[in-house]
Design a protein around this motif. Structure first.
Motif, short mmCIF file in Angstrom:
data_model
loop_
_atom_site.label_atom_id
_atom_site.label_comp_id
_atom_site.label_asym_id
_atom_site.label_seq_id
_atom_site.Cartn_x
_atom_site.Cartn_y
_atom_site.Cartn_z
N GLY A 418 73.94 76.18 -9.05
CA GLY A 418 73.13 75.09 -9.57
C GLY A 418 72.30 75.48 -10.77
N PRO A 419 71.66 74.49 -11.40
CA PRO A 419 70.78 74.79 -12.52
C PRO A 419 69.45 75.37 -12.02
N VAL A 420 68.75 76.05 -12.91
CA VAL A 420 67.39 76.50 -12.60
C VAL A 420 66.51 75.27 -12.42
N VAL A 421 65.78 75.23 -11.31
CA VAL A 421 64.82 74.14 -11.11
C VAL A 421 63.51 74.56 -11.76
N THR A 422 63.01 73.72 -12.66
CA THR A 422 61.79 74.05 -13.39
C THR A 422 60.62 73.20 -12.89
N ILE A 423 59.55 73.89 -12.55
CA ILE A 423 58.33 73.23 -12.07
C ILE A 423 57.23 73.49 -13.09
N LEU A 424 56.43 72.48 -13.34
CA LEU A 424 55.28 72.65 -14.22
C LEU A 424 54.03 72.66 -13.35
N SER A 425 53.53 73.84 -13.07
CA SER A 425 52.29 74.07 -12.30
C SER A 425 52.45 73.78 -10.81
N SER A 426 52.68 72.52 -10.44
CA SER A 426 52.86 72.18 -9.03
C SER A 426 54.05 71.25 -8.90
N PRO A 427 54.81 71.37 -7.82
CA PRO A 427 55.98 70.49 -7.68
C PRO A 427 55.55 69.05 -7.46
N ASP A 428 56.30 68.11 -8.08
CA ASP A 428 56.05 66.69 -7.85
C ASP A 428 57.31 66.05 -7.30
N SER A 429 57.32 64.73 -7.22
CA SER A 429 58.44 64.06 -6.56
C SER A 429 59.75 64.30 -7.31
N GLY A 430 59.67 64.39 -8.64
CA GLY A 430 60.88 64.68 -9.40
C GLY A 430 61.42 66.07 -9.07
N ASP A 431 60.50 67.00 -8.90
CA ASP A 431 60.92 68.36 -8.52
C ASP A 431 61.52 68.37 -7.12
N SER A 432 60.97 67.52 -6.25
CA SER A 432 61.49 67.45 -4.89
C SER A 432 62.97 67.08 -4.91
N GLU A 433 63.30 66.14 -5.78
CA GLU A 433 64.71 65.74 -5.89
C GLU A 433 65.57 66.90 -6.40
N ALA A 434 65.03 67.62 -7.40
CA ALA A 434 65.79 68.76 -7.95
C ALA A 434 65.93 69.87 -6.91
N LEU A 435 64.87 70.09 -6.15
CA LEU A 435 64.93 71.13 -5.11
C LEU A 435 65.92 70.74 -4.01
N SER A 436 65.96 69.45 -3.70
CA SER A 436 66.90 68.98 -2.69
C SER A 436 68.34 69.19 -3.16
N GLU A 437 68.57 68.91 -4.46
CA GLU A 437 69.91 69.14 -5.01
C GLU A 437 70.26 70.63 -4.98
N LEU A 438 69.27 71.47 -5.24
CA LEU A 438 69.50 72.92 -5.18
C LEU A 438 69.83 73.34 -3.74
N ALA A 439 69.05 72.80 -2.79
CA ALA A 439 69.32 73.12 -1.38
C ALA A 439 70.72 72.66 -0.99
N ASP A 440 71.11 71.47 -1.46
CA ASP A 440 72.47 70.97 -1.21
C ASP A 440 73.52 71.96 -1.71
N ALA A 441 73.28 72.43 -2.93
CA ALA A 441 74.26 73.34 -3.54
C ALA A 441 74.34 74.66 -2.77
N VAL A 442 73.19 75.16 -2.31
CA VAL A 442 73.18 76.42 -1.55
C VAL A 442 73.94 76.23 -0.23
N VAL A 443 73.65 75.12 0.44
CA VAL A 443 74.31 74.86 1.74
C VAL A 443 75.81 74.67 1.54
N TYR A 444 76.19 73.95 0.50
CA TYR A 444 77.62 73.75 0.23
C TYR A 444 78.30 75.10 0.01
N SER A 445 77.65 75.95 -0.78
CA SER A 445 78.23 77.26 -1.06
C SER A 445 78.36 78.08 0.23
N LEU A 446 77.33 78.01 1.07
CA LEU A 446 77.37 78.75 2.34
C LEU A 446 78.51 78.27 3.22
#
Ligand code: FEO
Length: 496
Positions: A418-446
């Motif tokens: 997946g892409p690098v998830v970028t956070i500016l200072s503190s995670p917000d709802s947009g980051d939550s979506e990106a983190l969820s996509e990252l988690a999806d990608a990790v689980v898929y790979s596993l």
């Protein structure tokens, strides 16, 4: 005669002993050189010895050290460590390896008790690192007839460390050489760079014991139990055995593989390492672990999330992504604060886990210092064949993801999910979506062993301000875009 000794008599005796040593030194002689005669057939120290029978004629004379804090002055060992040494009692007597100088009191008590007045004929030196060799000089003084069996490289390093020249009493051996001591014949197996150049192992044809130097060793003091089958090794010892292997020997996987290949052709019935329990049952289990570790194959399909955080934003993102991965059905997830967890534990976990999520703040326009140390240590230990995912944080110029990836790109056989998830200072709802996509990608790979296709395509472009480092997410910069931090125009932006 009474066994009691009065305080006055004790002090007189102690002063006389100290004066004798001082006088001998003043005369240019060595008080210590007198000891073999003085202590012939008797323990130097009062005591009964603390030994275990390995077989009916092989005796464990090693010693555990529970006082040491840092092994090699680097690795915390709250459970202590054992320095293993063995005596073969045959027509000839053989001592296999010695101990660290910190435990020689108990060691010579053990050795003297086991030899029971017999002379020592041979000292086999499988490994010259001082945790096993710093008692050699004293052994040679105490047993002046003992021959030293080792590689030429070991003799050289012994002399370098301890000014101990064994050219007149050394038996220098190479691959396949043998030493018959009565019933037992030892065959020497060269194991260079496991993990020092002079290392060899010694195989005993009677017991099937392989005296394996550091290989198959572990951190941890022995608690009376000597054999791995006397303890719950997987529960109580495996993490320290893995941490020991990965940090001490991990860099030299191919050399360990070479030795494992040689071992495949030998009827090994016992593994007698220089640290930790002796193996006499279920050898295949620990051999399999070594096969995985030395080939840099993940031991488990598992995720480790490591974060470096100052004010909690990155920690929050790391916790969130771990929870999301668990929520998606992966139970084996472990989260580590890189600032609080010793790097040797992180290295051990990295050898265990197949997937590693790294989350770091940007610090001095670089990677957070403890995270950088961890990643450089991963590289130094030659970790390979892992899947990595990245989360970066920065309040005005997040670059840690790109920099972490640059280090990981140097590791063999590693992929990025997946892409690098970028956070500016503190995670917000947009980051939550990106983190969820990252988690999806990790689980898929596993679960599938390959990267999730759409995640590979989903990487959005990022534009970086050359003046202040501000990052704009998007494939195209609007023509009239101005940097919100420094006001630079689009001509000052470049693709990340
Ligand atoms: Fe246990 Fe490499 O010394």
């Amino acid at each position: 005669m009474s066994k009691e000794i009065g305080r006055r008599e004790f002090l007189k005796a102690a002063v006389a002993g100290a004066a004798g040593i001082a006088a001998a030194s003043a005369l240019g002689g060595s008080a210590f050189a007198e000891e073999p005669a003085r202590f012939e057939g008797k323990p130097k120290f009062a005591g009964i010895g603390s030994v275990r029978m390995v077989t009916d004629d092989i005796v464990y004379v090693g010693v555990s050290d529970r006082r040491i804090q840092l092994f090699e002055n680097v690795y915390p060992i709250p459970r202590g460590v054992a320095y293993n040494s063995y005596v073969i009692l045959d027509e000839k007597t053989v001592l296999v390896d010695t101990v660290d100088r910190s435990v020689t009191g108990q060691f010579f008590e053990n050795l003297t008790a086991v030899l029971d007045g017999r002379d020592l004929d041979y000292l086999v030196v499988n490994h010259m690192e001082p945790d096993h060799s710093s008692a050699i000089s004293e052994v040679l003084v105490r047993y002046p007839n003992a021959k030293v069996v080792c590689t030429k490289a070991a003799a050289l390093i012994l002399n370098q460390f301890f000014a101990c020249d064994i050219s007149d009493r050394g038996i220098f051996v190479g691959e396949g050489d043998t030493l018959n001591v009565g019933k037992h014949t030892l065959t020497f197996v060269m194991a260079p760079m496991v993990h020092w150049p002079e290392v060899m192992m010694s195989y005993d044809d009677v017991s099937g014991a392989l005296f394996s130097a550091d290989a198959f060793g572990s951190f941890g003091a022995l608690n009376g139990n000597l054999f791995a089958d006397e303890v719950d090794f997987e529960k109580d010892w495996l993490p320290d055995a893995r941490r020991y292997y990965c940090n001490i020997v991990g860099k030299y996987g191919s050399q360990v593989q070479d030795v494992l290949a040689k071992a495949g052709g030998v009827d090994i019935r016992m593994l007698c390492p220089t640290h930790g329990p002796v193996w006499r049952e279920n050898l295949g289990w620990i051999l399999e672990k070594y096969s995985l570790w030395s080939s840099y194959t993940p031991e488990e399909q598992a995720v480790m999330v490591v974060y470096g955080s100052v004010y909690g934003g990155t920690e929050s993102a790391a916790n969130a992504v771990a929870a999301m991965i668990s929520q998606k059905g992966i139970a084996d997830v472990a989260v580590y604060d890189v600032s609080k967890t010793h790097v040797s534990e992180l290295i051990g976990e990295a050898f265990r886990c197949s997937h590693i999520v790294l989350a770091s703040i940007t610090y001095n326009m670089g990677i957070f210092t403890p995270m950088k140390k961890f990643l450089l240590d991963l590289e130094a230990h030659n970790l390979q064949n892992r899947c990595f995912a990245f989360v970066e944080n920065g309040s005005w110029s997040p670059v840690s993801g790109k920099l972490m990836k640059e280090i990981i790109d140097r590791l063999s056989g590693c992929s990025v999910i997946g892409p690098v998830v970028t956070i500016l200072s503190s995670p917000d709802s947009g980051d939550s979506e990106a983190l969820s996509e990252l988690a999806d990608a990790v689980v898929y790979s596993l679960q599938n062993g390959v990267e999730k296709p759409e995640e590979a395509e989903a990487a959005a472009a990022q534009w970086v301000c050359k003046i202040c480092g501000y990052v704009y997410d998007g494939d195209e910069l609007p023509a009239d875009f101005k940097c919100p931090i420094c006001g630079a125009g689009t001509d000052q932006f470049e693709l990340k």
